[in-house]
Scaffold this active site. Sequence first.
Site, PDB file in Angstrom:
ATOM      1  N   HIS A 171       0.664   3.194  -2.761  1.00 19.95           N
ATOM      2  CA  HIS A 171       0.996   1.773  -2.937  1.00 19.95           C
ATOM      3  C   HIS A 171       2.294   1.417  -2.204  1.00 19.95           C
ATOM      4  O   HIS A 171       2.379   0.401  -1.530  1.00 19.95           O
ATOM      5  CB  HIS A 171       1.219   1.441  -4.423  1.00 19.95           C
ATOM      6  CG  HIS A 171       0.024   1.587  -5.306  1.00 19.95           C
ATOM      7  ND1 HIS A 171       0.064   2.244  -6.514  1.00 19.95           N
ATOM      8  CD2 HIS A 171      -1.258   1.140  -5.184  1.00 19.95           C
ATOM      9  CE1 HIS A 171      -1.114   2.194  -7.090  1.00 19.95           C
ATOM     10  NE2 HIS A 171      -1.943   1.540  -6.302  1.00 19.95           N
ATOM     11  N   LYS A 231      -8.853  -3.134 -20.396  1.00 15.29           N
ATOM     12  CA  LYS A 231      -8.366  -1.758 -20.169  1.00 15.29           C
ATOM     13  C   LYS A 231      -6.954  -1.602 -20.708  1.00 15.29           C
ATOM     14  O   LYS A 231      -6.071  -2.400 -20.372  1.00 15.29           O
ATOM     15  CB  LYS A 231      -8.348  -1.463 -18.664  1.00 15.29           C
ATOM     16  CG  LYS A 231      -9.498  -0.591 -18.213  1.00 15.29           C
ATOM     17  CD  LYS A 231      -9.156   0.227 -16.973  1.00 15.29           C
ATOM     18  CE  LYS A 231      -9.220  -0.533 -15.686  1.00 15.29           C
ATOM     19  NZ  LYS A 231      -9.014   0.171 -14.463  1.00 15.29           N
ATOM     20  N   ARG A 236      -8.594   3.705   1.644  1.00 16.25           N
ATOM     21  CA  ARG A 236      -8.456   5.164   1.664  1.00 16.25           C
ATOM     22  C   ARG A 236      -9.702   5.859   2.159  1.00 16.25           C
ATOM     23  O   ARG A 236      -9.656   6.973   2.648  1.00 16.25           O
ATOM     24  CB  ARG A 236      -8.161   5.687   0.246  1.00 16.25           C
ATOM     25  CG  ARG A 236      -6.807   5.373  -0.256  1.00 16.25           C
ATOM     26  CD  ARG A 236      -6.735   5.517  -1.763  1.00 16.25           C
ATOM     27  NE  ARG A 236      -7.441   4.433  -2.410  1.00 16.25           N
ATOM     28  CZ  ARG A 236      -7.403   4.192  -3.720  1.00 16.25           C
ATOM     29  NH1 ARG A 236      -6.715   4.978  -4.515  1.00 16.25           N
ATOM     30  NH2 ARG A 236      -8.054   3.173  -4.226  1.00 16.25           N
ATOM     31  N   SER A 273      -4.092   6.043  -8.762  1.00 16.48           N
ATOM     32  CA  SER A 273      -3.398   6.015 -10.057  1.00 16.48           C
ATOM     33  C   SER A 273      -4.163   6.857 -11.081  1.00 16.48           C
ATOM     34  O   SER A 273      -3.572   7.497 -11.950  1.00 16.48           O
ATOM     35  CB  SER A 273      -3.266   4.576 -10.558  1.00 16.48           C
ATOM     36  OG  SER A 273      -2.441   3.854  -9.686  1.00 16.48           O
TER      37      SER A 273
HETATM   38  P1  ADP Z   1      -5.739   2.671  -7.686  1.00 20.92           P
HETATM   39  O1  ADP Z   1      -7.024   2.499  -6.916  1.00 20.92           O
HETATM   40  O2  ADP Z   1      -4.896   3.811  -7.210  1.00 20.92           O
HETATM   41  O3  ADP Z   1      -5.902   2.619  -9.177  1.00 20.92           O
HETATM   42  P2  ADP Z   1      -4.947  -0.073  -7.601  1.00 20.92           P
HETATM   43  O4  ADP Z   1      -6.139  -0.533  -8.316  1.00 20.92           O
HETATM   44  O5  ADP Z   1      -3.622  -0.427  -8.188  1.00 20.92           O
HETATM   45  O6  ADP Z   1      -4.858   1.458  -7.322  1.00 20.92           O
HETATM   46  O7  ADP Z   1      -5.051  -0.553  -6.098  1.00 20.92           O
HETATM   47  C1  ADP Z   1      -4.326  -1.583  -5.527  1.00 20.92           C
HETATM   48  C2  ADP Z   1      -4.460  -1.525  -4.038  1.00 20.92           C
HETATM   49  O8  ADP Z   1      -3.750  -0.376  -3.563  1.00 20.92           O
HETATM   50  C3  ADP Z   1      -5.875  -1.359  -3.507  1.00 20.92           C
HETATM   51  O9  ADP Z   1      -6.012  -2.126  -2.319  1.00 20.92           O
HETATM   52  C4  ADP Z   1      -5.977   0.103  -3.166  1.00 20.92           C
HETATM   53  O10 ADP Z   1      -6.904   0.352  -2.147  1.00 20.92           O
HETATM   54  C5  ADP Z   1      -4.565   0.355  -2.691  1.00 20.92           C
HETATM   55  N1  ADP Z   1      -4.228   1.767  -2.809  1.00 20.92           N
HETATM   56  C6  ADP Z   1      -4.276   2.514  -3.922  1.00 20.92           C
HETATM   57  N2  ADP Z   1      -3.905   3.778  -3.654  1.00 20.92           N
HETATM   58  C7  ADP Z   1      -3.620   3.830  -2.330  1.00 20.92           C
HETATM   59  C8  ADP Z   1      -3.222   4.859  -1.431  1.00 20.92           C
HETATM   60  N3  ADP Z   1      -3.064   6.114  -1.852  1.00 20.92           N
HETATM   61  N4  ADP Z   1      -3.006   4.546  -0.130  1.00 20.92           N
HETATM   62  C9  ADP Z   1      -3.207   3.274   0.296  1.00 20.92           C
HETATM   63  N5  ADP Z   1      -3.616   2.255  -0.499  1.00 20.92           N
HETATM   64  C10 ADP Z   1      -3.819   2.520  -1.786  1.00 20.92           C
END
Ligand code: ADP
Length: 161
Positions: free
Chosen positions: A17, A41, A91, A129
């Site tokens: 992130h 959630k 990703r 996450s």
């Molecule tokens: P996660 O999928 O890790 O639970 P979120 O739902 O908070 O994360 O995702 C928010 C945004 O961050 C999404 O666009 C997701 O693709 C991006 N994201 C999550 N992890 C990564 C990562 N390791 N590298 C790049 N972008 C990421």
Amino acid sequence: MRIGIFPGSFDPLTNGHLDIIRRANRLFDKLIVAVAKNSTKVGLFTINERINILETCCSDIKGSIEFVSFDGLLVDYCKKNNVSSIVRGLRSVADFEYEKSIDSVNRKLYPGIDTVFLMAREENMAISSKIIKEVASCHGDLSSLVPQFVQNQIKEKFSGK
Ligand code: ADP
């Protein structure tokens, strides 16, 4: 003024992130990092804790960044706040398939919006996450996956402080 929004659950913030936030910050006059409230959630961290983590870990980033929470439709938030672009990280092919349909629906609901996709850096591609929470619950080493401050916050959570 070009305003971008990076929405997510950020439960918790990871190195992946953080990298997207730094890169997106360079693309817009203002970047809004928006924590989605998901009433169905229960998270590891509360919404306020997630925002506090984001503010602390992004404090060295120069530029105009705002940290907010939102509920309801993201496109409604975008309309109200003059946001022209949504930022999402990619990703994997699985992310792409998921994001493709969300983008299509978002543009049907609000033709004024577009999504900017940033590829995850190679070292962050496997980080989510969900995986962080799994490793944390087994007291695994998180040092290459999340910022130090997040490691400390996770330790506190799991020690029940
Ligand atoms: P996660 O999928 O890790 O639970 P979120 O739902 O908070 O994360 O995702 C928010 C945004 O961050 C999404 O666009 C997701 O693709 C991006 N994201 C999550 N992890 C990564 C990562 N390791 N590298 C790049 N972008 C990421």
